[in-house]
Design a protein around this motif. Structure first.
Motif, short mmCIF file in Angstrom:
data_model
loop_
_atom_site.label_atom_id
_atom_site.label_comp_id
_atom_site.label_asym_id
_atom_site.label_seq_id
_atom_site.Cartn_x
_atom_site.Cartn_y
_atom_site.Cartn_z
N ARG B 20 0.84 -1.20 0.00
CA ARG B 20 0.00 0.00 0.00
C ARG B 20 0.88 1.25 0.00
O ARG B 20 0.64 2.21 -0.73
CB ARG B 20 -0.91 0.00 1.23
CG ARG B 20 -2.01 1.03 1.22
CD ARG B 20 -3.17 0.64 0.32
NE ARG B 20 -3.80 -0.60 0.73
CZ ARG B 20 -4.77 -0.69 1.62
NH1 ARG B 20 -5.24 0.38 2.20
NH2 ARG B 20 -5.28 -1.86 1.93
N MET B 23 2.82 1.55 -3.39
CA MET B 23 2.03 1.92 -4.56
C MET B 23 1.30 3.25 -4.36
O MET B 23 0.26 3.49 -4.98
CB MET B 23 1.01 0.84 -4.91
CG MET B 23 1.59 -0.55 -5.13
SD MET B 23 2.92 -0.61 -6.34
CE MET B 23 1.99 -0.35 -7.85
N ASN B 25 -0.50 4.37 -1.90
CA ASN B 25 -1.82 4.25 -1.29
C ASN B 25 -2.91 3.83 -2.26
O ASN B 25 -4.09 4.06 -2.05
CB ASN B 25 -2.22 5.57 -0.63
CG ASN B 25 -3.06 5.31 0.59
OD1 ASN B 25 -2.92 4.29 1.26
ND2 ASN B 25 -3.96 6.22 0.88
N ASP B 26 -2.47 3.22 -3.34
CA ASP B 26 -3.40 2.78 -4.36
C ASP B 26 -3.84 1.35 -4.02
O ASP B 26 -3.11 0.39 -4.26
CB ASP B 26 -2.64 2.84 -5.68
CG ASP B 26 -3.48 2.43 -6.85
OD1 ASP B 26 -4.42 1.64 -6.66
OD2 ASP B 26 -3.19 2.91 -7.96
N VAL B 27 -5.01 1.25 -3.42
CA VAL B 27 -5.45 -0.04 -2.86
C VAL B 27 -5.47 -1.16 -3.90
O VAL B 27 -4.99 -2.26 -3.68
CB VAL B 27 -6.86 0.09 -2.24
CG1 VAL B 27 -7.29 -1.22 -1.62
CG2 VAL B 27 -6.88 1.20 -1.20
N LEU B 28 -6.00 -0.81 -5.03
CA LEU B 28 -6.16 -1.81 -6.08
C LEU B 28 -4.82 -2.35 -6.56
O LEU B 28 -4.58 -3.55 -6.59
CB LEU B 28 -6.92 -1.15 -7.23
CG LEU B 28 -7.25 -2.02 -8.42
CD1 LEU B 28 -8.28 -3.06 -8.03
CD2 LEU B 28 -7.78 -1.15 -9.55
N ALA B 29 -3.95 -1.44 -6.90
CA ALA B 29 -2.63 -1.84 -7.40
C ALA B 29 -1.86 -2.57 -6.31
O ALA B 29 -1.17 -3.54 -6.57
CB ALA B 29 -1.86 -0.62 -7.88
N ASP B 31 -3.04 -4.37 -3.74
CA ASP B 31 -3.51 -5.73 -3.52
C ASP B 31 -3.20 -6.63 -4.71
O ASP B 31 -2.99 -7.82 -4.55
CB ASP B 31 -5.01 -5.74 -3.19
CG ASP B 31 -5.23 -5.46 -1.70
OD1 ASP B 31 -4.24 -5.48 -0.94
OD2 ASP B 31 -6.39 -5.25 -1.30
N ASP B 32 -3.15 -6.04 -5.88
CA ASP B 32 -2.73 -6.81 -7.04
C ASP B 32 -1.29 -7.29 -6.87
O ASP B 32 -0.96 -8.42 -7.18
CB ASP B 32 -2.81 -5.94 -8.30
CG ASP B 32 -3.95 -6.36 -9.20
OD1 ASP B 32 -4.82 -7.11 -8.71
OD2 ASP B 32 -3.97 -5.93 -10.37
#
Lengths: 254, 170
Positions: B20, B23, B25-29, B31-32
């Protein structure tokens, strides 16, 4: 007070990070007491450490995804996967994709996540906020659209009628999916809420699955396979509402 | 074997936190990234030497994935603008959130990727310099200098941005 070994910048870093031996730490401490400028700098660094924790420690307490699954097999990572990964990275933050796609199941679930759920959710977040160009072909040209998309996907598509749920067809579009084409139909309710139905032809053999559900933040997806076609209904709706819609879609297509 | 995956799973919260921060704080990226990391870790469990440091191994895998992604992104300059656009668009909503935290998140985002990695592994994960050097495949001295540079940069950014924000607030 004298110091046997001069305090270096590396010492200060290690001091901040708690990586000094006890003795050296005491030496650095007394050095700092006599050097207010350095001390200020070190306090800054300690504050930075603290703030970093404050900013990101809450992630540790976030609930892990409902179905914590560890994928058994990884589909080969081709170029398209790479492109998809980059797209996901770019769009990240739009919806918080939290792991529902993760862990323990078999290969088909894996395939479904990669080729159906993710692309469908991705297409949903890309196109539903569009004001002027939400669809490629408008719902007024339904007959033309269904012919065209069926031809491109090499199958017979049908467009479910969801007006009984208050959703009007906005239209649809052709999409590149992970390794083949897909079609997206978009519906809108009077209050502006939009849902999308993602159709993908093939890639998983001829099978049938039950409805499966996953949700990230506000974006929920029901997905299933029916023969050669895979469907994903995506919306920012609660589970029951989306489920009822999925049932209607399923019934109308059978 | 189940012990292995159980152990891997126990590190998920840490991997997520690190990703997190990495990236932006980009949750999607993020977790990917975690997901890719876990997949790789599980598909390669036979390569893991029992008794060796699993946490370091997981972070090594994540570093390799991250470095690859970064390389690919830097080869695709046409994506950059859009990325910025979308993050601006979607971050506006949380503008009211704690300013301090956002300041820090934004400041970290301004570091170079390798500065960010070093800084986060040391501060957030509390790893020894030696371990970080191994994970990132660089000498310990390089870790130290990157760490120092990252911190200097953060200090500069934080001090520069504070006054601006204050004037805007009133």
């Amino acid at each position: 007070m004298s110091h046997h070994i001069p305090v270096t910048h590396a010492d200060l870093q290690a001091y901040v990070d708690g990586q000094l031996g006890a003795e050296r730490q005491r030496e650095v401490e007394s050095y700092l007491q006599q050097n207010p400028d350095t001390s200020t700098m070190v306090e800054d660094l300690l504050r930075i450490n603290k703030e970093i924790h404050k900013a990101y420690d809450p992630v540790l307490d976030e609930p892990l995804p409902e179905q914590l699954v560890i994928r058994q097999r990884k589909p080969s990572a081709g170029l398209l996967d790479v492109a998809a990964a980059i797209c996901w990275m770019m769009l990240g933050g739009v919806i918080g994709w939290q792991f529902s796609s993760m862990m323990v199941t078999t290969a088909p679930a894996d395939t479904l996540t990669a080729h159906l759920v993710k692309p469908a959710a991705f297409a949903h977040v890309v196109y539903t906020p569009e004001v002027r160009h939400p669809v490629e072909v408008s719902g007024d040209e339904q007959e033309h659209m269904v012919k065209w998309l069926s031809k491109r996907l090499k199958t017979t598509l049908r467009i479910p009628d969801l007006r009984s749920h208050g959703f009007e067809l906005v239209g649809g579009r052709l999409l590149p999916s992970t390794d083949r084409m897909a079609a997206q139909f978009m519906y809108q309710r009077e209050d502006g809420v939009r849902i999308t139905l993602y159709n993908r032809h093939g890639g998983w053999g001829d099978e049938q699955t039950s409805f499966q559900y996953t949700k990230q933040n506000n974006t929920a997806v029901f997905y299933w396979i029916d023969g050669p076609l895979g469907f994903a209904l995506v919306g920012n709706l609660d589970k029951l509402e989306l489920f009822k819609l999925s049932e209607t879609v399923y019934q109308q297509l059978n | 074997m189940p012990r292995y995956s159980e152990q891997v799973v126990s590190y998920i919260p840490h991997l997520r936190r690190y990703a997190r921060a990495l990236m932006g704080n980009d949750v999607l990226a993020a977790d990917d990234l975690v997901q890719d990391c876990l997949e790789r870790a599980l598909s390669r469990m036979h390569l893991w030497r029992k008794g060796s440091n699993l946490r370091a191994w997981l972070f090594t895998i994540m570093h390799n994935l991250y470095a690859n992604n970064m390389r690919k992104l830097s080869n695709a300059p046409q994506f950059v603008e859009m990325e910025m656009e979308s993050s601006i668009l979607y971050h506006e909503e949380d503008a009211g959130q704690e300013l301090e935290i956002r300041d820090m998140q934004q400041a970290i985002a301004k570091l170079t990727p390798d500065q960010r990695e070093v800084l986060l592994l040391v501060t957030l994960e509390g790893l020894q310099y030696r371990e970080v050097a191994k994970i990132l495949g660089m000498p310990e001295g390089t870790v130290m200098s990157k760490l120092s540079r990252a911190r200097n940069r953060l200090r500069t950014i934080m001090h520069m941005e504070k006054p601006k924000r204050l004037t805007r607030v009133k």
